[in-house]
Design a protein around this motif. Structure first.
Motif, PDB file in Angstrom:
ATOM      1  N   GLY A 142      32.531  47.402  24.420  1.00  0.00           N
ATOM      2  CA  GLY A 142      32.023  48.706  24.832  1.00  0.00           C
ATOM      3  C   GLY A 142      33.095  49.562  25.462  1.00  0.00           C
ATOM      4  N   THR A 143      32.834  50.058  26.663  1.00  0.00           N
ATOM      5  CA  THR A 143      33.795  50.929  27.343  1.00  0.00           C
ATOM      6  C   THR A 143      35.012  50.169  27.842  1.00  0.00           C
ATOM      7  OG1 THR A 143      32.633  50.651  29.447  1.00  0.00           O
ATOM      8  CG2 THR A 143      31.998  52.538  28.076  1.00  0.00           C
ATOM      9  N   GLU A 144      34.924  48.856  27.903  1.00  0.00           N
ATOM     10  CA  GLU A 144      36.040  48.025  28.355  1.00  0.00           C
ATOM     11  C   GLU A 144      36.673  47.280  27.187  1.00  0.00           C
ATOM     12  OE1 GLU A 144      34.233  45.561  31.262  1.00  0.00           O
ATOM     13  OE2 GLU A 144      34.185  47.132  32.769  1.00  0.00           O
ATOM     14  N   ALA A 145      36.697  47.901  26.015  1.00  0.00           N
ATOM     15  CA  ALA A 145      37.211  47.237  24.814  1.00  0.00           C
ATOM     16  C   ALA A 145      38.704  46.952  24.891  1.00  0.00           C
ATOM     17  CB  ALA A 145      36.904  48.086  23.583  1.00  0.00           C
ATOM     18  N   ASP A 146      39.427  47.688  25.737  1.00  0.00           N
ATOM     19  CA  ASP A 146      40.869  47.465  25.833  1.00  0.00           C
ATOM     20  C   ASP A 146      41.237  46.430  26.885  1.00  0.00           C
ATOM     21  OD1 ASP A 146      40.065  49.044  27.908  1.00  0.00           O
ATOM     22  OD2 ASP A 146      41.832  50.336  27.890  1.00  0.00           O
ATOM     23  N   ALA A 147      40.262  45.812  27.541  1.00  0.00           N
ATOM     24  CA  ALA A 147      40.528  44.819  28.585  1.00  0.00           C
ATOM     25  C   ALA A 147      40.500  43.409  28.004  1.00  0.00           C
ATOM     26  CB  ALA A 147      39.499  44.926  29.703  1.00  0.00           C
ATOM     27  N   LEU A 148      41.287  42.549  28.609  1.00  0.00           N
ATOM     28  CA  LEU A 148      41.260  41.126  28.284  1.00  0.00           C
ATOM     29  C   LEU A 148      40.803  40.368  29.521  1.00  0.00           C
ATOM     30  CD1 LEU A 148      44.616  40.537  26.379  1.00  0.00           C
ATOM     31  CD2 LEU A 148      42.321  40.463  25.432  1.00  0.00           C
ATOM     32  N   TYR A 149      39.838  39.496  29.346  1.00  0.00           N
ATOM     33  CA  TYR A 149      39.340  38.658  30.429  1.00  0.00           C
ATOM     34  C   TYR A 149      39.905  37.260  30.208  1.00  0.00           C
ATOM     35  CZ  TYR A 149      36.143  42.470  31.299  1.00  0.00           C
ATOM     36  OH  TYR A 149      35.617  43.708  31.583  1.00  0.00           O
ATOM     37  N   VAL A 150      40.662  36.799  31.172  1.00  0.00           N
ATOM     38  CA  VAL A 150      41.307  35.490  31.045  1.00  0.00           C
ATOM     39  C   VAL A 150      40.847  34.620  32.209  1.00  0.00           C
ATOM     40  CG1 VAL A 150      43.493  34.259  30.885  1.00  0.00           C
ATOM     41  CG2 VAL A 150      43.329  36.590  30.011  1.00  0.00           C
ATOM     42  N   SER A 151      40.279  33.480  31.890  1.00  0.00           N
ATOM     43  CA  SER A 151      39.942  32.512  32.934  1.00  0.00           C
ATOM     44  C   SER A 151      40.716  31.227  32.645  1.00  0.00           C
ATOM     45  CB  SER A 151      38.438  32.249  32.994  1.00  0.00           C
ATOM     46  OG  SER A 151      37.999  31.596  31.838  1.00  0.00           O
ATOM     47  N   SER A 203      45.812  22.547  42.222  1.00  0.00           N
ATOM     48  CA  SER A 203      46.692  22.857  43.348  1.00  0.00           C
ATOM     49  C   SER A 203      46.917  21.625  44.207  1.00  0.00           C
ATOM     50  CB  SER A 203      46.110  23.992  44.187  1.00  0.00           C
ATOM     51  OG  SER A 203      44.970  23.555  44.874  1.00  0.00           O
ATOM     52  N   VAL A 204      47.940  21.704  45.021  1.00  0.00           N
ATOM     53  CA  VAL A 204      48.322  20.584  45.879  1.00  0.00           C
ATOM     54  C   VAL A 204      47.284  20.345  46.963  1.00  0.00           C
ATOM     55  CG1 VAL A 204      50.056  19.780  47.529  1.00  0.00           C
ATOM     56  CG2 VAL A 204      50.767  20.927  45.434  1.00  0.00           C
ATOM     57  N   THR A 205      46.879  21.410  47.662  1.00  0.00           N
ATOM     58  CA  THR A 205      46.001  21.244  48.817  1.00  0.00           C
ATOM     59  C   THR A 205      44.564  21.675  48.584  1.00  0.00           C
ATOM     60  OG1 THR A 205      46.662  23.415  49.615  1.00  0.00           O
ATOM     61  CG2 THR A 205      47.873  21.523  50.473  1.00  0.00           C
ATOM     62  N   ASN A 206      44.310  22.512  47.576  1.00  0.00           N
ATOM     63  CA  ASN A 206      42.969  23.058  47.390  1.00  0.00           C
ATOM     64  C   ASN A 206      42.226  22.468  46.206  1.00  0.00           C
ATOM     65  OD1 ASN A 206      43.267  24.962  49.571  1.00  0.00           O
ATOM     66  ND2 ASN A 206      44.673  26.064  48.241  1.00  0.00           N
ATOM     67  N   GLY A 207      42.728  21.405  45.627  1.00  0.00           N
ATOM     68  CA  GLY A 207      42.044  20.776  44.507  1.00  0.00           C
ATOM     69  C   GLY A 207      42.120  21.613  43.240  1.00  0.00           C
ATOM     70  N   THR A 208      41.084  21.523  42.442  1.00  0.00           N
ATOM     71  CA  THR A 208      41.012  22.237  41.175  1.00  0.00           C
ATOM     72  C   THR A 208      39.998  23.361  41.288  1.00  0.00           C
ATOM     73  OG1 THR A 208      41.565  20.224  39.979  1.00  0.00           O
ATOM     74  CG2 THR A 208      40.530  21.958  38.717  1.00  0.00           C
ATOM     75  N   PHE A 209      40.378  24.541  40.810  1.00  0.00           N
ATOM     76  CA  PHE A 209      39.453  25.672  40.814  1.00  0.00           C
ATOM     77  C   PHE A 209      39.716  26.553  39.615  1.00  0.00           C
ATOM     78  CE2 PHE A 209      43.142  26.948  43.261  1.00  0.00           C
ATOM     79  CZ  PHE A 209      43.398  28.238  42.841  1.00  0.00           C
ATOM     80  N   THR A 210      38.743  27.403  39.300  1.00  0.00           N
ATOM     81  CA  THR A 210      38.853  28.312  38.158  1.00  0.00           C
ATOM     82  C   THR A 210      39.155  29.716  38.674  1.00  0.00           C
ATOM     83  OG1 THR A 210      37.277  26.995  36.910  1.00  0.00           O
ATOM     84  CG2 THR A 210      37.644  29.243  36.148  1.00  0.00           C
ATOM     85  N   GLN A 211      40.081  30.361  38.017  1.00  0.00           N
ATOM     86  CA  GLN A 211      40.489  31.736  38.385  1.00  0.00           C
ATOM     87  C   GLN A 211      40.259  32.613  37.176  1.00  0.00           C
ATOM     88  OE1 GLN A 211      41.819  32.712  41.350  1.00  0.00           O
ATOM     89  NE2 GLN A 211      42.346  34.794  40.779  1.00  0.00           N
ATOM     90  N   GLU A 212      39.788  33.828  37.394  1.00  0.00           N
ATOM     91  CA  GLU A 212      39.625  34.798  36.313  1.00  0.00           C
ATOM     92  C   GLU A 212      40.367  36.076  36.681  1.00  0.00           C
ATOM     93  OE1 GLU A 212      36.140  37.382  34.276  1.00  0.00           O
ATOM     94  OE2 GLU A 212      35.888  35.206  34.251  1.00  0.00           O
ATOM     95  N   VAL A 213      41.072  36.614  35.705  1.00  0.00           N
ATOM     96  CA  VAL A 213      41.768  37.885  35.892  1.00  0.00           C
ATOM     97  C   VAL A 213      41.430  38.806  34.729  1.00  0.00           C
ATOM     98  CG1 VAL A 213      43.703  36.988  37.254  1.00  0.00           C
ATOM     99  CG2 VAL A 213      43.860  37.020  34.779  1.00  0.00           C
ATOM    100  N   VAL A 214      41.477  40.088  34.999  1.00  0.00           N
ATOM    101  CA  VAL A 214      41.246  41.089  33.965  1.00  0.00           C
ATOM    102  C   VAL A 214      42.577  41.779  33.719  1.00  0.00           C
ATOM    103  CG1 VAL A 214      39.982  43.156  33.313  1.00  0.00           C
ATOM    104  CG2 VAL A 214      38.897  41.436  34.770  1.00  0.00           C
ATOM    105  N   ILE A 215      43.015  41.734  32.472  1.00  0.00           N
ATOM    106  CA  ILE A 215      44.308  42.317  32.134  1.00  0.00           C
ATOM    107  C   ILE A 215      44.084  43.534  31.272  1.00  0.00           C
ATOM    108  CG2 ILE A 215      46.501  41.877  31.019  1.00  0.00           C
ATOM    109  CD1 ILE A 215      46.000  38.883  31.608  1.00  0.00           C
TER     110      ILE A 215
END
Length: 142
Positions: A116-125, A130-142
């Motif tokens: 739609g209106t965000e057709a030029d965006a890429l969503y990357v998860s 990590s050493v101290t915080n274990g495993t987690f999922t991060q998502e960024v919009v490029i």
């Protein structure tokens, strides 16, 4: 009798223990660009580092070392195939993040295009080990 004047290897060895320094930093709002008066630490500071490293162009700002930043902006805006994006985005993001001492691995990338209106965006998860915080999922919009 050894000809070397050096002590045996067992006497020269020094045991090194890894000390994780605090990752406390000021909070930053990526939507408004405002620097907060409060501080963040732990997983919040690591998430903030990840976003900032990805959104900062590598080799463009003299204040940062050549290890800091991401080369994702070289791909964005180019007429590249989805297959190339699927191959290059994980490599570029992993190179941007893996040099940090707090991050052990970056894996399990899921890349999708906006609609739609965000057709030029890429969503990357992706998953961060990590050493101290274990495993987690991060998502960024490029």
């Amino acid at each position: 009798m050894a000809l070397s004047p050096l002590k045996p290897a067992s006497a020269r060895a020094v045991k090194v223990t890894r000390v994780t320094r605090p990752s406390k930093t000021y909070s930053f709002d990526f939507n408004t660009g405002e620097l907060g008066l409060s501080t963040v630490d732990g997983i919040d500071a690591l998430r903030q580092f990840i976003a900032k490293a990805i959104y900062t162009a590598r080799f463009r700002f003299l204040i940062y070392t050549s290890q800091y930043g991401c080369e994702i902006d070289d791909l964005i805006g180019q007429d590249v195939s989805t297959a190339l994006l699927q191959a290059e985005i994980p490599r570029v993001l992993k190179e941007a993040l893996i040099y940090d001492d707090r991050i052990l691995d970056v894996r399990n990338f899921v890349i999708r295009r906006g609609t739609g209106t965000e057709a030029d965006a890429l969503y990357v998860s992706f998953t961060v080990d990590s050493v101290t915080n274990g495993t987690f999922t991060q998502e960024v919009v490029i």
